[in-house]
Write a protein that holds these residues in place. Structure first.
Motif, PDB file in Angstrom:
ATOM      1  N   LEU A  21       0.985  -1.112  -0.110  1.00 49.51           N
ATOM      2  CA  LEU A  21       0.106  -0.103  -0.049  1.00 49.51           C
ATOM      3  C   LEU A  21       0.808   1.140  -0.094  1.00 49.51           C
ATOM      4  CD1 LEU A  21      -2.478  -1.029   2.993  1.00 49.51           C
ATOM      5  CD2 LEU A  21      -2.345  -1.966   0.596  1.00 49.51           C
ATOM      6  N   HIS A  22       0.500   2.252  -0.731  1.00 50.31           N
ATOM      7  CA  HIS A  22       1.384   3.374  -0.689  1.00 50.31           C
ATOM      8  C   HIS A  22       0.511   4.670  -0.147  1.00 50.31           C
ATOM      9  CE1 HIS A  22       3.271   0.789  -3.547  1.00 50.31           C
ATOM     10  NE2 HIS A  22       4.607   1.436  -3.030  1.00 50.31           N
ATOM     11  N   LEU A  23       1.057   5.444   0.726  1.00 48.03           N
ATOM     12  CA  LEU A  23       0.327   6.585   1.401  1.00 48.03           C
ATOM     13  C   LEU A  23       1.064   7.804   1.161  1.00 48.03           C
ATOM     14  CD1 LEU A  23      -2.084   7.006   3.667  1.00 48.03           C
ATOM     15  CD2 LEU A  23      -0.180   6.978   5.268  1.00 48.03           C
ATOM     16  N   LEU A  24       0.341   8.736   0.537  1.00 45.25           N
ATOM     17  CA  LEU A  24       1.006   9.976   0.172  1.00 45.25           C
ATOM     18  C   LEU A  24       0.356  11.033   1.164  1.00 45.25           C
ATOM     19  CD1 LEU A  24       0.819   8.176  -2.400  1.00 45.25           C
ATOM     20  CD2 LEU A  24       0.834  10.107  -3.816  1.00 45.25           C
ATOM     21  N   VAL A  25       1.093  11.661   2.161  1.00 44.37           N
ATOM     22  CA  VAL A  25       0.770  12.462   2.868  1.00 44.37           C
ATOM     23  C   VAL A  25       0.941  13.880   2.951  1.00 44.37           C
ATOM     24  CG1 VAL A  25       1.147  12.903   5.558  1.00 44.37           C
ATOM     25  CG2 VAL A  25       0.977  10.273   4.834  1.00 44.37           C
ATOM     26  N   GLY A  26      -0.004  14.840   3.245  1.00 42.78           N
ATOM     27  CA  GLY A  26       0.287  16.134   2.933  1.00 42.78           C
ATOM     28  C   GLY A  26      -0.247  16.895   4.059  1.00 42.78           C
ATOM     29  N   PRO A  27      -0.136  18.371   4.239  1.00 41.30           N
ATOM     30  CA  PRO A  27      -1.057  18.820   5.368  1.00 41.30           C
ATOM     31  C   PRO A  27      -2.353  18.863   5.099  1.00 41.30           C
ATOM     32  CG  PRO A  27       0.593  20.406   4.022  1.00 41.30           C
ATOM     33  CD  PRO A  27       0.605  19.041   3.646  1.00 41.30           C
ATOM     34  N   ALA A  28      -2.850  18.842   3.696  1.00 40.17           N
ATOM     35  CA  ALA A  28      -4.351  19.044   3.702  1.00 40.17           C
ATOM     36  C   ALA A  28      -4.986  17.668   3.965  1.00 40.17           C
ATOM     37  CB  ALA A  28      -4.557  19.571   2.336  1.00 40.17           C
TER      38      ALA A  28
END
Length: 323
Positions: A21-28
């Motif tokens: 699984l791939h998780l793309l994390v940002g402040p929003a």
């Protein structure tokens, strides 16, 4: 593991293989690409979030790259754990993402009647036991963008393995998260050994998707079942995937030329044997997926013909074709 800023790869067990699984994390908010199977969420994803200080509620979106059970089977567990998450899938794969029986009948049972190939009963029972499918929240068609706050990522429509296969382009990280859109020359076990054939289905869309990946300025290719490919290794993986489709063309032309009469798809697969890849007999039969795709393309080009004889689809060189 954190691969690049805000880009995590989370590997979960899948029998003798892995599903990443791939998780793309940002402040929003965060975007999860694929949900694996039920235990991928409860036993791997949620503990990973806790260990890395990521609030589960920050996971606002989850994309299924395609309809296969090991990419959608965790949908229900994810919804139960994070009720606010929005599930996205391509419109062409939606039906099979929401209904496990339709998935079994339409995708995995495609060759049951025409070609005499089907999953063993224990395989079907397993995929039922690990799949928790629920309605998706939104369908996409490709081109949509998701704003993570520090960067915008783009959804790509990359068919071939399935009609509605999608990928995610994280341009800021020069990364492509492609699920099973490209499959090399063998699907691997967790230890890297060959598990079964690359099960693309439609050759021309598959190759067009690879061309689309090549055209993007990305040096990181992230798949669901393969190692991380970076730089030259990413290019080599795409090259290997194209070369395998060409190998099948060559092998099929030779087998059809030496066949005493019209041959079924499985007869061609089994006659080719180890020339298709280093798998045992049971795994080799799964080459019915890519081999059918190549045969259909050869037929569209007028090189071969097909007919149903005694309830089975059979292939032969087109009349007047010297090959």
């Amino acid at each position: 593991m954190l691969i690049r800023p805000g880009l995590h790869r989370i590997e979960a067990p899948l029998g003798e293989r892995i599903v990443a699984l791939h998780l793309l994390v940002g402040p929003a908010g965060a975007l999860l690409v694929d949900t694996g199977i039920r235990d991928s969420i409860s036993e791997t994803l949620l503990p990973y979030l806790a260990a890395n200080g990521i609030d589960p509620a920050s996971v606002r979106w989850a994309i299924n790259t395609h309809c296969d059970f090991d990419h959608t089977g965790g949908n229900g567990a994810l919804k139960a754990a994070i009720p606010g998450v929005e599930l996205l899938v391509h419109e062409l794969d939606r039906e099979l993402t929401e209904d496990v029986q339709r998935l079994i009948d339409v995708r995995y049972g495609e060759f049951r009647d025409t070609d005499g190939f089907d999953d063993p009963a224990e395989t079907t029972a397993y995929l039922r036991s690990v799949s928790d499918l629920v309605p998706v929240d939104r369908v996409v068609t490709g081109g949509e963008q998701i704003d993570l706050g520090d960067r915008v990522v783009t959804i790509l429509h990359v068919p071939g393995h399935s009609p509605g296969h999608i990928a995610v382009h994280d341009a800021s990280n020069r990364a492509l998260v492609i699920g099973d859109a490209t499959l090399g020359a063998t699907v691997p076990f967790a230890d890297g050994g060959p598990a079964f054939p690359p099960t693309y289905r439609d050759v021309d869309p598959y190759l067009a998707s690879i061309d689309a990946f090549r055209a993007i300025d990305a040096d990181l290719v992230l798949t669901a079942h393969y190692p991380v490919y970076e730089g030259a290794a990413a290019t080599a993986f795409l090259d290997e995937s194209v070369a395998y489709t060409e190998l099948i063309d060559t092998v099929l032309a030779e087998e059809l030329a030496r066949s005493a009469g019209p041959a079924t798809t499985l007869e061609l697969v089994r006659a080719a044997g180890e020339r298709l890849g280093p798998w045992n007999a049971e795994a080799l039969d799964y080459a019915v997926f890519p081999v059918t795709g190549n045969l259909e393309r050869m037929q569209r080009r007028g090189l071969i013909s097909s007919e149903i004889i005694d309830g089975r689809r059979r292939w032969a060189p087109a009349q007047g074709d010297a090959r």
